[in-house]
Design a protein around this motif. Structure first.
Motif, short mmCIF file in Angstrom:
data_model
loop_
_atom_site.label_atom_id
_atom_site.label_comp_id
_atom_site.label_asym_id
_atom_site.label_seq_id
_atom_site.Cartn_x
_atom_site.Cartn_y
_atom_site.Cartn_z
N GLU A 1 -7.01 -1.90 13.21
CA GLU A 1 -8.32 -1.98 12.58
C GLU A 1 -9.03 -0.63 12.62
OE1 GLU A 1 -10.21 -3.40 10.61
OE2 GLU A 1 -9.05 -5.23 10.35
N SER B 1 -2.05 -0.71 8.62
CA SER B 1 -2.88 -1.72 7.98
C SER B 1 -3.15 -2.89 8.93
CB SER B 1 -2.23 -2.23 6.70
OG SER B 1 -1.07 -2.96 7.02
N GLU B 2 -2.26 -3.09 9.93
CA GLU B 2 -2.49 -4.21 10.84
C GLU B 2 -3.27 -3.81 12.09
OE1 GLU B 2 1.14 -6.44 11.17
OE2 GLU B 2 1.15 -6.75 9.01
N PHE C 1 -10.39 -7.23 2.07
CA PHE C 1 -9.67 -5.97 2.13
C PHE C 1 -9.20 -5.50 0.76
CE2 PHE C 1 -5.60 -3.72 2.80
CZ PHE C 1 -6.12 -2.60 3.43
N HIS D 1 -10.01 -2.85 7.66
CA HIS D 1 -8.74 -3.49 7.30
C HIS D 1 -8.94 -5.01 7.22
CE1 HIS D 1 -6.42 0.35 8.69
NE2 HIS D 1 -7.13 0.53 7.61
N TYR D 2 -7.87 -5.78 7.55
CA TYR D 2 -7.89 -7.22 7.25
C TYR D 2 -8.86 -8.07 8.07
CZ TYR D 2 -3.58 -6.34 4.67
OH TYR D 2 -2.67 -5.86 3.78
N TYR E 1 0.87 -1.18 0.00
CA TYR E 1 0.00 0.00 0.00
C TYR E 1 0.90 1.22 0.00
CZ TYR E 1 -3.53 -3.35 0.75
OH TYR E 1 -4.35 -4.41 0.56
#
Ligand code: HEC
Length: 443
Positions: A399, A396-397, A347, A319-320, A147
């Motif tokens: 939320e 990104s990790e 995602f 996110h993920y 990203y």
């Protein structure tokens, strides 16, 4: 006729029915629904433009369409219809399956329909302004998804109004999606020059003005969209254009130096397109705090519309770990309409879903959002092995999560009331966070 004879007759008519052939039945489905991505130079990993290409992967085509993994389309059927919906009908899925089961016959080559033509050049016509990323960013051949954001300075001028941005990536095999923002603060240009390479890492949401600096987005396979007449998004004087990109390494090194065509409205729009986000601020005040291993962590929020609005489209962001998200509208009479339901959040597909017709929502309508997160080891998208405690954050990790509805006030003069209610909602959320902090609760 005796029943047995009748049965035998039926069986023989079924057997005599022609199995589907590639040229007559399958090619029209693939041309219409797959080729926008499955052709040379596009993001899908192989072309599906001829009999031999389709035959090579027949069983896989049947399997991924039956599972509704392809064409990629993450919105489950709702109480609104979306523009450019990528969903095969049960009948089309059945045709692909029957064709594979029949041994994938080619059929009469004379019946092959002409493949669709994809415009080279700008699809929306000559843009008012064309800009290009100042430097090319090298996407590696292998490795995890990347990203990266890029800040593009714009020529000086006053406030401008954007009706559309057409995006032309150069790394077509590796570029998955892009989101566009106006940044009048200078923050993005600074971050871009502070980072050694082209662009800057991460996907932090830039501090947005209250009006929301979003200028739309692009996703693989999507056609550029012009806002309806009279509507445009603000690009304040002195803004840089920020392009936030998601890359999926394609097996070979690719260089991204995208061009963007901007289409301006001749004047400030009479009506203001605005976003209603629930929970607001991408869930920053929603107390998102997900224990390691928790497989169903639910965040809910609601917002009552103080005025009537016309809704144009909806989109979610998380996110993920998010597995599901939903927004419903409960009308004052009690009727509940599902506006967006992503039952398997992925995602990689941050799409906006535009309604075929604007949807009038009367004053007093309650928008309700539910986001579900799966922080267990069983979630294949979980970036942490073993799972870790995850809270709200911009990385990104971390939320976050919200669903946003794009609306126009039915009466422009009432827009201020909507904005005031949104500010009250944020103040209330801050107060709730404060109360739960002093009472020692984690939420
Ligand atoms: C919007 C773009 C897009 C459209 C439309 C699309 N695909 Fe794909 N397809 C992709 C991408 C990207 C991949 C590779 C990444 C992935 O598997 O998610 C892919 C992968 C595949 C795969 C490989 C799956 C695997 O597990 O290896 C098959 C088979 C496939 N697509 C078939 C189809 C068929 C059949 C259609 C039309 C009915 C279709 N696709 C429409 C983008 C698209």
């Amino acid at each position: 006729m005796r029943p047995l004879a009748l049965l035998a007759l039926c069986a023989s008519t079924v057997a005599a029915a022609e199995p589907p052939s590639f040229t007559k039945d399958v090619a029209p489905i693939l041309f219409e629904n797959c080729m926008s991505c499955h052709r040379e130079g596009e993001a899908a990993p192989f072309p599906l433009t001829s009999y031999s290409e389709a035959k090579k992967r027949g069983a896989l085509i049947s399997a991924v369409t039956e599972a509704r993994y392809m064409p990629p389309w993450h919105a489950a059927p709702a109480d609104v219809r979306y523009r450019d919906e990528r969903r095969l009908s049960e009948e089309q899925i059945g045709t692909l399956k029957a064709w594979v089961e029949a041994g994938m016959p080619e059929g009469d080559p004379g019946r092959l329909p002409a493949p669709p033509e994809f415009a080279e050049g700008w699809q929306l016509g000559e843009p008012d302004l064309v800009v290009r990323m100042p430097e090319a960013f090298e996407v590696p051949a292998e490795g995890p998804d990347l990203y990266r954001s890029f800040a593009i300075p714009l020529p000086a001028g006053g406030d401008r109004w954007v009706r559309a941005i057409e995006f032309r990536p150069s790394a077509r095999g590796a570029s998955h999606h892009a989101l566009f923002f106006a940044d009048p603060s200078g923050e993005a240009l600074e971050a871009d020059s502070a980072d050694g390479g082209p662009g800057f890492a991460g996907m932090r949401e830039l501090r947005r003005s209250e009006r929301g600096g979003g200028l739309g987005g692009w996703a693989v396979g999507g056609a550029p969209q012009m806002l309806p007449d009279g509507l445009a998004r603000p690009l304040p004087a002195g803004s840089a254009l920020v392009v936030q990109m998601h890359f999926h390494p394609s097996g070979k090194i690719e260089r991204e130096q995208a061009s963007l065509g901007l289409y301006f409205a001749p004047e400030a729009p009479q009506r203001t397109l605005t976003g209603v986000q629930t929970p607001p601020l991408f869930g920053r005040l929603a107390g998102i705090d997900i224990p390691a291993g928790e497989s169903r962590y639910v965040v809910k929020d609601s917002f009552e519309l103080p005025i009537a609005v016309d809704a144009y489209g909806v989109g979610g962001h998380a996110h993920y770990l998010c597995s599901e998200m939903k927004m419903t509208a409960t009308l004052p009479g009690g009727e509940v309409k599902t506006l967006l339901w992503i039952d398997r959040w992925d995602f990689a597909w941050q799409e906006r879903y535009y309604f075929r017709e604007p949807l009038r929502l009367p004053a007093g309508t309650v928008l309700e959002t539910e986001l579900i997160y799966d922080n267990s080891a069983a979630n294949p998208a979980n970036p942490h092995r073993p799972p870790r405690h995850v809270a709200w954050g911009r990385g990104s990790e971390d939320e976050m999560g919200s669903v946003s509805l794009e609306v126009l006030a039915a009466k422009e003069s009432e827009l201020a009331e909507l904005r005031a209610a949104q500010r009250r909602q944020i103040r209330q959320a801050i107060a709730n966070r404060f109360l739960s902090a002093i009472s020692g609760g984690s939420r």
